[in-house]
Design a protein around this motif. Structure first.
Motif, short mmCIF file in Angstrom:
data_model
loop_
_atom_site.label_atom_id
_atom_site.label_comp_id
_atom_site.label_asym_id
_atom_site.label_seq_id
_atom_site.Cartn_x
_atom_site.Cartn_y
_atom_site.Cartn_z
N LEU A 46 0.86 -1.18 0.00
CA LEU A 46 0.00 0.00 0.00
C LEU A 46 0.90 1.23 0.00
O LEU A 46 2.02 1.19 0.52
CB LEU A 46 -0.89 0.03 1.25
CG LEU A 46 -1.91 -1.08 1.41
CD1 LEU A 46 -2.63 -0.95 2.75
CD2 LEU A 46 -2.92 -1.07 0.27
N CYS A 47 0.41 2.30 -0.57
CA CYS A 47 1.10 3.59 -0.55
C CYS A 47 0.49 4.39 0.60
O CYS A 47 -0.68 4.77 0.54
CB CYS A 47 0.88 4.30 -1.89
SG CYS A 47 1.60 5.95 -1.97
N LEU A 48 1.28 4.60 1.66
CA LEU A 48 0.76 5.26 2.86
C LEU A 48 1.67 6.39 3.31
O LEU A 48 2.88 6.35 3.09
CB LEU A 48 0.63 4.25 4.00
CG LEU A 48 -0.30 3.06 3.77
CD1 LEU A 48 -0.23 2.09 4.94
CD2 LEU A 48 -1.72 3.52 3.53
N CYS A 49 1.08 7.36 3.99
CA CYS A 49 1.87 8.40 4.65
C CYS A 49 2.51 7.76 5.88
O CYS A 49 2.08 6.68 6.32
CB CYS A 49 0.99 9.60 5.02
SG CYS A 49 -0.17 9.30 6.37
N PRO A 50 3.52 8.37 6.48
CA PRO A 50 4.17 7.76 7.64
C PRO A 50 3.21 7.47 8.80
O PRO A 50 3.33 6.43 9.45
CB PRO A 50 5.24 8.79 8.04
CG PRO A 50 5.52 9.55 6.79
CD PRO A 50 4.21 9.60 6.05
N ASN A 51 2.26 8.37 9.07
CA ASN A 51 1.32 8.14 10.17
C ASN A 51 0.43 6.93 9.90
O ASN A 51 0.26 6.07 10.77
CB ASN A 51 0.44 9.38 10.40
CG ASN A 51 1.20 10.51 11.03
OD1 ASN A 51 2.27 10.33 11.60
ND2 ASN A 51 0.66 11.71 10.91
#
Length: 99
Positions: A46-51
């Motif tokens: 998945l492409c996720l932000c750090p949070n």
């Protein structure tokens, strides 16, 4: 894979910018290391932000087969997906079962 999503988080749709460059993290749905031994393929990412990545790894974010998100057990919208980069339902089920 990150380019397919324009470095935009699939969970919260934030596009984090650092010094004029977009930043996102590739998160394995099923961890590649022991004891999970997930595959290192796009369908397991998945492409996720750090949070969101931290929350996903800790099981605070889960994704149902209908791509509905739960965050801390509460409904949290839908996972954003593009045709060329769809996550594996098998890996999502594994993540839910082990979270």
């Amino acid at each position: 894979m990150l380019k397919s999503y324009r470095f935009t988080c699939q969970a919260c749709e934030v596009r984090l910018m650092i010094k004029d460059q977009p930043y996102a993290e590739g998160a394995h749905i099923r961890a590649v290391g022991y004891p999970h031994n997930g595959p290192d393929v796009a369908e397991n990412m998945l492409c996720l932000c750090p949070n969101c990545h931290a929350q996903f790894d800790a099981g605070a974010i889960t994704v149902d087969d209908d791509l509905n998100l739960s965050r801390n057990g509460e409904p949290a919208g839908k996972l954003h997906v593009v045709k060329e980069c769809h996550p594996s339902f098998e890996q999502l089920a594994y993540h839910r079962a082990t979270s």
